[in-house]
Write an enzyme that holds these catalytic residues in place. Structure first.
Site, PDB file in Angstrom:
ATOM      1  N   CYS A  47     -32.013  -9.548  73.791  1.00 30.40           N
ATOM      2  CA  CYS A  47     -32.355  -8.145  74.024  1.00 30.40           C
ATOM      3  C   CYS A  47     -32.551  -7.884  75.524  1.00 30.40           C
ATOM      4  CB  CYS A  47     -33.584  -7.766  73.194  1.00 30.40           C
ATOM      5  SG  CYS A  47     -33.849  -5.984  73.039  1.00 30.40           S
ATOM      6  N   GLU A  58     -35.352 -14.932  67.154  1.00 30.87           N
ATOM      7  CA  GLU A  58     -36.675 -15.576  67.074  1.00 30.87           C
ATOM      8  C   GLU A  58     -37.549 -14.958  65.987  1.00 30.87           C
ATOM      9  OE1 GLU A  58     -37.400 -12.218  70.065  1.00 30.87           O
ATOM     10  OE2 GLU A  58     -35.741 -13.422  69.267  1.00 30.87           O
ATOM     11  N   HIS A 108     -32.760 -10.043  67.617  1.00 32.07           N
ATOM     12  CA  HIS A 108     -33.807 -11.018  67.942  1.00 32.07           C
ATOM     13  C   HIS A 108     -33.823 -12.182  66.949  1.00 32.07           C
ATOM     14  CE1 HIS A 108     -36.321  -8.796  71.001  1.00 32.07           C
ATOM     15  NE2 HIS A 108     -35.566  -7.805  70.552  1.00 32.07           N
TER      16      HIS A 108
END
Length: 235
Positions: free
Chosen positions: A87, A198, A196
């Site tokens: 991002c 994660e 994302h």
């Protein structure tokens, strides 16, 4: 061997701790790095995390791309070190000219948050080798400046040379050219994407799947891919 993956914190980073946890869940050692330093502390790979570095003033990622540590990041990219920009980190990579093109305000001019379906377009990079070419995955997305742009000449080149790493499926959430969600450099060691990964590494916290709510783990393979790349390079 213990793989050490550095996560750089910038003023305004929001997802640095999440990235560190994802590294740990994947089986590597997270190393916290600071934007104002010139020391990568001997890490094997790097992550530029999401957030709003320097408040996204000037352009998203533009100021962070000129932070002191980015000189070392650029040098490390040139040596083949695996580097992932997530991002805001993707925005830094294009602003630092480690990836082509640019990222601008979403076409609808609004912040968007959704679980986003992606297609893996390049499974031959340091961050995507655990995927299959053409595989469809779901990764959380949250951004205001995710519209990918570039010149017609650059678009033809990156499409022709396989530098598109991920493409949006189902809906283009931000107006990106050719539904581009992520890119890789020519060497395949630097990858940037707007979603994302994660946030999709632990059961109970990821996207919903047909199996169960919040059970999506597609993001975990980004980090396991990098670990495998480092281990393979040292063998």
């Amino acid at each position: 061997m213990t793989v050490r993956i550095g996560v750089i914190t910038f003023p305004g980073s929001l997802d640095d701790r999440d990235a560190q946890r994802a590294v740990k869940v994947a089986g590597a050692e997270p190393v916290a790095l600071w934007h104002g330093d010139h020391d990568l502390q001997g890490v094997d790979a790097l992550i530029l995390p999401g957030g709003f570095s320097y408040g996204d003033y000037l352009r998203a990622g533009a100021i962070a791309a000129r932070a002191p540590i980015m000189a070392e990041v650029i040098d490390a990219a040139g040596t083949g070190m695996p580097i992932l920009g997530i991002c805001n980190g993707f925005q830094m990579l294009v602003e630092a000219h480690l990836l082509p093109g640019g990222l601008i305000r979403n076409a609808h001019q609004q912040f968007i948050r959704r679980d986003q379906k992606l297609r893996v377009e390049n499974a031959d990079t340091a961050w995507t080798s655990a995927f299959e070419q053409g595989e469809e995955i779901v990764i959380p997305l949250k951004n205001a400046d995710g519209g990918y742009i570039c010149s017609a000449e650059t678009l033809e080149r990156i499409e022709g040379e396989g530098q598109v790493a991920f493409r949006y499926l189902g809906v283009n959430p931000n107006g990106s050219l050719d539904d581009i969600a992520g890119l890789t450099n020519d060497a395949g060691n630097v990858v940037g994407l707007m979603p994302h990964p994660e946030h999709a590494v632990e059961a109970g916290f990821g996207p919903d799947t047909s199996a169960a709510m919040r059970s999506g783990l597609d993001g975990l393979r980004f980090f396991s891919s990098a670990i495998a790349a480092v281990v393979g390079a040292s063998a």
